[in-house]
Design an enzyme around this catalytic site. Sequence first.
Site, PDB file in Angstrom:
ATOM      1  N   HIS A 222       0.864  -1.358  -0.065  1.00 53.88           N
ATOM      2  CA  HIS A 222       0.111   0.211   0.086  1.00 53.88           C
ATOM      3  C   HIS A 222       0.747   1.095  -0.130  1.00 53.88           C
ATOM      4  O   HIS A 222       0.580   2.137  -0.506  1.00 53.88           O
ATOM      5  CB  HIS A 222      -0.879  -0.347   1.185  1.00 53.88           C
ATOM      6  CG  HIS A 222      -2.107  -1.007   1.054  1.00 53.88           C
ATOM      7  ND1 HIS A 222      -3.388  -0.431   0.770  1.00 53.88           N
ATOM      8  CD2 HIS A 222      -2.239  -2.284   0.809  1.00 53.88           C
ATOM      9  CE1 HIS A 222      -4.266  -1.213   0.515  1.00 53.88           C
ATOM     10  NE2 HIS A 222      -3.567  -2.409   0.578  1.00 53.88           N
TER      11      HIS A 222
ATOM     12  N   ASP B  50      -6.179 -17.346   1.876  1.00 52.13           N
ATOM     13  CA  ASP B  50      -5.765 -18.429   1.343  1.00 52.13           C
ATOM     14  C   ASP B  50      -6.148 -19.938   2.043  1.00 52.13           C
ATOM     15  O   ASP B  50      -5.964 -20.453   3.037  1.00 52.13           O
ATOM     16  CB  ASP B  50      -4.185 -18.472   1.203  1.00 52.13           C
ATOM     17  CG  ASP B  50      -3.311 -19.745   0.524  1.00 52.13           C
ATOM     18  OD1 ASP B  50      -4.393 -20.319  -0.112  1.00 52.13           O
ATOM     19  OD2 ASP B  50      -2.123 -19.748   0.667  1.00 52.13           O
TER      20      ASP B  50
ATOM     21  N   SER C 289      -4.004 -23.046   3.645  1.00 49.46           N
ATOM     22  CA  SER C 289      -2.697 -22.465   3.970  1.00 49.46           C
ATOM     23  C   SER C 289      -2.507 -20.991   4.192  1.00 49.46           C
ATOM     24  O   SER C 289      -1.704 -20.469   3.628  1.00 49.46           O
ATOM     25  CB  SER C 289      -1.923 -22.753   2.502  1.00 49.46           C
ATOM     26  OG  SER C 289      -0.503 -22.491   2.830  1.00 49.46           O
TER      27      SER C 289
ATOM     28  N   ASP D  48       3.274 -19.749   0.583  1.00 51.57           N
ATOM     29  CA  ASP D  48       3.477 -20.670  -0.625  1.00 51.57           C
ATOM     30  C   ASP D  48       2.595 -20.354  -1.848  1.00 51.57           C
ATOM     31  O   ASP D  48       1.957 -19.392  -1.699  1.00 51.57           O
ATOM     32  CB  ASP D  48       3.335 -22.155  -0.275  1.00 51.57           C
ATOM     33  CG  ASP D  48       2.032 -22.341   0.562  1.00 51.57           C
ATOM     34  OD1 ASP D  48       0.936 -21.477   0.220  1.00 51.57           O
ATOM     35  OD2 ASP D  48       1.748 -23.158   1.404  1.00 51.57           O
TER      36      ASP D  48
END
Length: 324
Positions: free
Chosen positions: A64, A239, A242, A247
């Site tokens: 940002h 995500d 995960s 990853d």
Amino acid sequence: MGFVSLFLLLLISAFSNGVSQGQLSVGFYANTCPDAESIVSSVVRNAAQSSSKVPPVMLRLHFHDCFVEGCDGSILIENGPNAERHAFSHQGVGGFEVIEQAKTQLEATCPGVVSCADIVALAARDAIVLANGPSYDVPTGRRDGRVSDVSLAADMPDVSDSIQQLKDKFLQKGLSEKDLVLLSSAHTIGTTACFFMTKRLYNFSPAAESDPAISPDFLPELKSTCPQDGDVNVRLAMDRGSEGTFDNQILDNVRNGFAVLESDARLYDDDTTRMVVDSYFGFPNSMFGSSFEADFVDSIVKMGQIGVKTGSQGEIRRVCTAFN
């Protein structure tokens, strides 16, 4: 004589371009503040031990900051309601206190040397490492900007942007479609609020209540977490499966309809960005293709050089929340 003159002209031109582009360098503080990077790392690590939210927050803060006025610490300024940090597009951005803690320690060790903008960039790298992501060298030498205005953040990438809008906004910053995919994958860590899911789940378009890109196996889960007219402050992992580890699982989610954010799902709407997403999966890509981690590092280092101020530009703030 003509050859020598041409050589000198090219040499002067190259030097001038280097200065005007504001070149950063790895180890910029090696002589002036040799403990700078270790001090920032220690502060970020200690903050993360108190809150698991710290790594994604520090990574988002870097993004940002760089997308408004360049990577110059403008988002850190707190000078009233018109300060950039109060922009609608910066909702939920945090980590300011961590940057200030690092600045306080650096001022005690090397007063007036390390910029707040560099602290933000270093803290993002340290946050990625804490989430089991790659470590990398951060080019430093940024100086802090002297402008902070809420209106300047009006054109930040938005979760409801189309893929073309996202591509255009990244291109304006000198970032490619590949950079768009990789920097979006920073959503591999952290959470979002149901506030940002309402349109995607319940008012996507006149033709569909919900975004048809959402897998039918995933939609009930999302609606259960973020029910219509429910608490918009409830948070969910960006995500799925995960959220605590850096990853490429998030890109696999994009491929299979399990993207949480609308903007992440849009990466599969475009031929070019879809090819980038797919390049990290399947044989022979998994064996001979690009390395997700190495490519992410390339993109975030590239992002970290957007609109940097160096040399006599800007200033080195005494505190990160206020201009000198």
